[in-house]
Scaffold this active site. Structure first.
Site, short mmCIF file in Angstrom:
data_model
loop_
_atom_site.label_atom_id
_atom_site.label_comp_id
_atom_site.label_asym_id
_atom_site.label_seq_id
_atom_site.Cartn_x
_atom_site.Cartn_y
_atom_site.Cartn_z
CB ILE A 156 56.67 84.82 64.47
CG1 ILE A 156 56.55 86.09 63.64
CG2 ILE A 156 57.76 84.93 65.50
CD1 ILE A 156 55.99 87.26 64.43
CD GLU A 157 53.85 86.42 59.18
OE1 GLU A 157 53.13 86.20 58.19
OE2 GLU A 157 54.38 87.52 59.41
#
Lengths: 713, 340
Positions: free
Chosen positions: B145-146
């Site tokens: 998610i980064e």
């Protein structure tokens, strides 16, 4: 003497090399202890230990409030971790046991360090909470139980006593105090504070008190964990292990050093001793040398005298050698020009001598023959037989008058061989002399043949001459009888006519006499008988004439010969050879001119041919009673006269075809042929008359010999 | 009523002490450092906050390369996000968002902490799961998610760029490797310290470097007990603490998330539930919103939350204001502006 010196030098060198090797080894062992490396590592341990101590000090400072931030704790931890990383690089010359021990301790240290870090993290966080509650609780209690507090006096008193016991607990940390404090807190909590304005603050104070009770032991435990951490002890152990190893290294290094010094001293004394020995040896050598020089001088004089004598001897020897060489050359020359083969073998039957004649005769160069065993040298004779003969030699030479062998050109040849044991040779060495008697033997055979023919001819001529006279007078008398008979015939005819027509006693008596004598038959048969007798006489005369011509003394010169006449007379002579087996038909070319050759020799060739033809036919008709056919024809073929003598005999078998003109070749049974007939024919036609002799043959059909003679010599 | 009086007195005392310190500083120049130390020591917080020492001994080539990598979008899977996308250097090293967007439409689950002075932290991340900056650098790159990438992928991408190949070769014999990438990034992050702030100048003896109010705020910061956790050069960042010692923050806030469990997610120990790394406050004035959940938009609000749940006390708006003023003196805005 020299060997001993060499051995001494070698062993000295070995000892010196060994000593040097030992010195190098010992020096390396001594130098192996690197104090710098050791100190660095030991210092590293000490440094890490120092920071572990720093942490403990800082922890206590924080615990007691002298230090108010945690950065130094983590800075120390960071440095310890860095130091531990370098401690993992064990000094390279450590032995495996020490290395393993150090690494094991280091692993334990890492474990202890992680434990310590965990304790620090808990300590810092718990301590913050404890400190704040310890800060707030007195403030709150003061504000609640202060001079102007409106809080119930009972409650404020209880709050104060609670604060007191908590602070005492904070001071001493005894479990009893904690129990009392806990009881007081729960007592306060159980109070009904619903009417109190300050109940939130009272509860807050109780919360803080609870926190202190809960976190004081936690902080103590955390502090204990930090201080009691085995990290420091592990480092001590590491240092001890390392120091023990270093001590051992130093001890062994000292031993090596002492040994090194001892070896050096030994080597030095050994060298000194060697030098001393060397000097002594050199002095004695000088003495020996002087003595030697003196003796050398003496010896030199004696030697020069001997030298002169030797010189004389050498000259003598050289003279002898030159004579020997000259003799040898002479012998060699003799061997070379000798018309006989001379072969010498050693005791091992290998050839040692092979003269020039042997090279020529056997076509084997001396270089090839020398050294070969006699049986393998390439002479194509019946070696096993020869060998048997050779080995039978005891004393005195043996002679083998006729030894068959094959000449290099493939023709068969004959040798007369003499062999004896080699004089002066060792063991059973042989000396073999051989002379090629092939030509000699052949000439002998030819001579024999011609002698035979010549005597036959002389005999025949004599016989012819003796027969000629009676034949002549027989013929004369027969012709007289013939004449007489023809003269008598009219008388007899008249008589018969008289008898037939006349009478009388006389006539009757005549008639009777005529009848008794069978005159009629006599007169009919007598002329015939006389004719036949004449014919026989004529035939005898012809044979005799033939014989005379055949036996005509040989003329070596070529004369013009009527071939027809020559052939016919030969056929007459040979009639006895063929008349029982064959008919002869002749076909002479009337245009054939006279041919220049020697008639006697030509006749001999034809005779041979005809006799051979008769023999060939005889093989076929033997026992059958039938007769074969011999055809003789002449014809002119350009500048050549061609004579063909054909027979209906057996033909010449394939293997024999190439050999029939060879001397001594015969297919006839022993005694019947000499093997010279066709060889001589060939020799006469080809060599003497420059003609050719060939044959066409087919097995079972017969053979035709074709002789071609040049018309112009 | 008593509480109000108590608070007023306390406030007055703190302000007075600030004035006294100020006066001391002006009048007795020779003894001012010793006396100021004694004064704050008396408050129970002397030497708790120390000046930031400048980062020394860093390889400038590594720093430069790390800086370039820090701004490199190719570190993310779709080349859309760099470290600097969330750690915006001229905004205090964070992005001002509650949760930062990742690649695609992904949104983070925890507030982006500042990248400044991280070298001073005892551990990295809110839950302290990384002991070193090198270990820290990996997680955002590989988090789906980064940046949604991986170190090998990044290394492969960078290897296509000759300028990177040359730059790495110049420093690292092995060239572009996962290890050299994180080393360069970590080295750059170690250079990101906010030195020479006004407060540090004050700590070093320049008593005029901060205002009277700020001094008063500092005194409050000590006396209220904030200093128990927020100490050291980074004013925090070197200790764990449970969020909600004196009250249940999460129950009051509601909507519990996994991220709220804090260090518990790492250790699984009950005692670590809601425990977080205490953040350093050096750039706190520049990096709203606050806390791991980004739930508080203002520093004032954050100070209040801290007082309530960590100290069990309620501050007046004046107190809060003074503390906020003190906190602004912690960061060096000029050094931020000149920051790479």
């Amino acid at each position: 003497m020299r060997r001993i010196a060499w051995r001494t030098a070698t062993s000295s060198l070995v000892v010196i090399a060994f000593a040097l090797g030992a010195i190098v080894f010992l020096y390396r062992k001594t130098a192996a202890v690197d104090s710098t490396v050791h100190e660095r590592y030991a210092n590293q341990i000490a440094q890490v230990h120092h920071f572990v101590g720093e942490i403990d000090t800082d922890t206590l400072s924080i615990h007691h409030g002298y230090l108010r931030h945690y950065d130094t704790l983590y800075a120390s931890l960071h440095r310890i971790e860095e130091g531990a990383a370098t401690l993992a690089e064990i000094p390279p010359h450590c032995d495996t046991m020490t290395r393993d021990a150090l690494l094991a301790e280091l692993a334990r240290f890492h474990g202890a360090l992680a434990e310590k870090r965990d304790a620090i993290e808990h300590f810092t966080s718990n301590r913050a909470i404890l400190v704040n509650s310890l800060h707030y609780l007195p403030q709150l209690v003061e504000s609640l139980a202060g001079l102007h507090s409106r809080v119930d006096i009972q409650i404020t008193r209880r709050l104060r006593s609670m604060l007191q016991i908590i602070l005492v607990y904070k001071l001493h940390g005894t479990a009893a105090d904690a129990e009392v404090a806990k009881n007081r807190i729960s007592a306060l909590r159980s109070l009904d504070l619903s009417r109190e304005e300050q109940r939130d603050n009272i509860r807050l104070a109780l919360d803080h008190a609870g926190i202190i009770l809960a976190y004081k032991p936690k902080v103590d435990v955390d502090t204990e964990r930090i201080l009691e951490s085995s990290a420091g002890k592990t480092l001590d152990d590491m240092a001890a292990v390392f120091a023990r190893w270093h001590r051992m290294e130093r001890t062994s290094s000292n031993i090596y050093r002492v040994t090194l010094i001892a070896v050096c001293v030994l080597l030095a004394s050994g060298l000194a001793y060697l030098i001393f020995q060397l000097r002594q040896t050199m002095e004695s050598l000088r003495d020996v040398n002087e003595r030697l020089e003196q003796r050398v001088e003496e010896r030199t004089q004696a030697l020069s005298q001997m030298n002169a004598e030797l010189q004389a001897q050498i000259e003598e020897r050289q003279r002898a050698a030159a004579e020997l060489a000259a003799t040898h050359a002479r012998v060699q020359q003799i061997l070379t020009i000798m018309p006989s083969v001379l072969i010498g073998t050693g005791s091992d039957q290998r050839i040692e001598l092979w003269n020039t004649r042997a090279e020529e005769l056997f076509g084997i160069p001396v270089a090839q023959a020398i050294g070969l065993p006699l049986g393998e040298c390439g002479i194509t004779w019946d070696y096993p037989h020869m060998c048997a003969r050779f080995t039978a030699i005891t004393d005195g030479p043996i002679h083998l008058p006729e030894v068959a062998y094959t000449q290099p050109n493939g023709q068969p040849g004959l040798l007369a061989v003499s062999a004896s044991l080699r004089p002066g040779g060792t063991g059973s060495g042989l000396l073999i002399a051989a002379t090629d008697i092939t030509a000699h033997k052949m000439l002998e055979a030819q001579l024999l043949q011609s002698q035979k023919l010549e005597s036959i001819g002389q005999l025949a001529a004599g016989v012819a001459h003796e027969i000629n006279t009676p034949v002549q007078f027989i013929g004369d008398n027969l012709r007289f009888l013939q004449t007489s008979c023809s003269d008598l015939a009219p008388v007899i005819a008249r008589s018969q006519t008289l008898v037939a027509s006349g009478d009388g006693v006389l006539v009757d008596a005549l008639r009777t006499a005529l009848a008794d004598a069978d005159t009629e038959f006599i007169m009919a048969e007598m002329p015939k008988a006389i004719d036949q007798a004449l014919e026989g006489v004529e035939r005898v005369a012809t044979i005799v004439r033939g014989l005379k011509e055949f036996a005509h003394p040989n003329s070596a010169d070529h004369t013009a010969v009527d071939l027809r006449k020559a052939i016919e007379s030969t056929l007459n002579v040979a009639r006895n050879e063929y008349k029982y087996v064959a008919e002869v038909t002749t076909d002479f070319d009337p245009d054939l001119p006279l041919v220049p050759c020697v008639q006697g020799e030509f006749s001999q060739v034809i005779l041979n041919m005809v006799v051979n033809a008769a023999h060939a036919i005889g093989e076929v008709v033997k026992g059958t009673g039938g007769k074969g056919l011999i055809t003789v024809s002449t014809r002119r073929d350009g500048e050549m006269a061609e004579i063909r003598i054909g027979d209906s005999g057996t033909g010449i078998p394939e293997p024999a075809r190439t050999k029939i003109f060879d001397p001594f070749f015969t297919t006839k049974e022993v005694g019947k042929g000499t093997g010279q007939g066709l060889y001589l024919a060939h020799a006469i036609i080809v060599t003497k008359f420059h003609g050719t002799i060939t044959f066409e043959t087919e097995m079972g059909r017969g053979t035709t010999f074709i002789i071609r003679l040049p018309l112009v010599p | 009523m008593m509480r109000v009086i108590l608070l007023v007195f306390t406030l007055a005392g703190v302000v007075a002490s600030g004035v006294v310190i100020d006066w001391f500083a002006r009048t007795t120049a020779t003894t001012r450092v010793a006396s100021i130390a004694r004064t704050y020591d008396g408050l129970g917080g002397g030497q708790a906050i120390v000046p930031i020492e400048p980062a020394v001994g860093l390889n400038p080539l590594k720093v430069a390369l790390g800086q370039r990598l820090f701004h490199e979008p190719r570190l993310s899977h779709d080349d859309s996000i760099s470290c600097a996308s969330c750690h915006i250097l001229d905004r205090g090293g964070a992005d001002g968002r509650r949760f930062s967007p990742g690649i695609g439409d992904a949104i983070g689950v925890i507030n982006t902490p500042t990248v400044f002075n991280t070298a001073l932290n005892f551990r990295q991340f809110w839950d302290g799961r990384a002991l070193t900056l090198e270990k820290q650098a990996v997680d955002p790159i590989e988090s789906p998610i980064e940046m949604g990438s991986s170190l090998p992928e990044v290394a492969a991408k960078l290897a296509l760029d000759t300028t990177y190949v040359d730059a790495f070769r110049e420093i690292y014999p092995a060239g572009i490797t996962p290890e050299s990438i994180v080393d360069a990034l970590a080295t750059f992050e170690r250079s990101l310290t906010t030195t020479n702030s006004r407060f540090d100048r004050f700590l070093r003896g320049d008593l005029q470097a901060i205002s009277v109010e700020e001094k008063a705020g500092y005194a409050l910061f000590i006396s209220l007990g904030c200093i128990s956790c927020h100490q050291g050069a980074n004013v925090g960042g070197n200790v764990y603490q449970r969020f909600g010692i004196m009250g249940d923050y999460f129950a009051d806030r509601g909507g519990m998330t996994t991220a709220d469990l804090g260090r518990y997610n790492i250790t699984g120990q009950e005692e670590d539930r809601h425990v977080f790394k205490v953040p350093g406050l050096r750039t706190v004035a520049l990096t709203p919103p606050y806390f791991h959940d980004g739930s508080t938009m203002t520093l004032t609000g954050a100070v209040k939350v801290m007082a309530k749940y960590q100290l069990g006390t309620e501050l007046t708006s004046e107190q809060v204001d003074l503390i906020v003023q003190f906190l602004t003196s912690l960061s060096n805005t000029t050094s931020l502006e000149s920051a790479p």
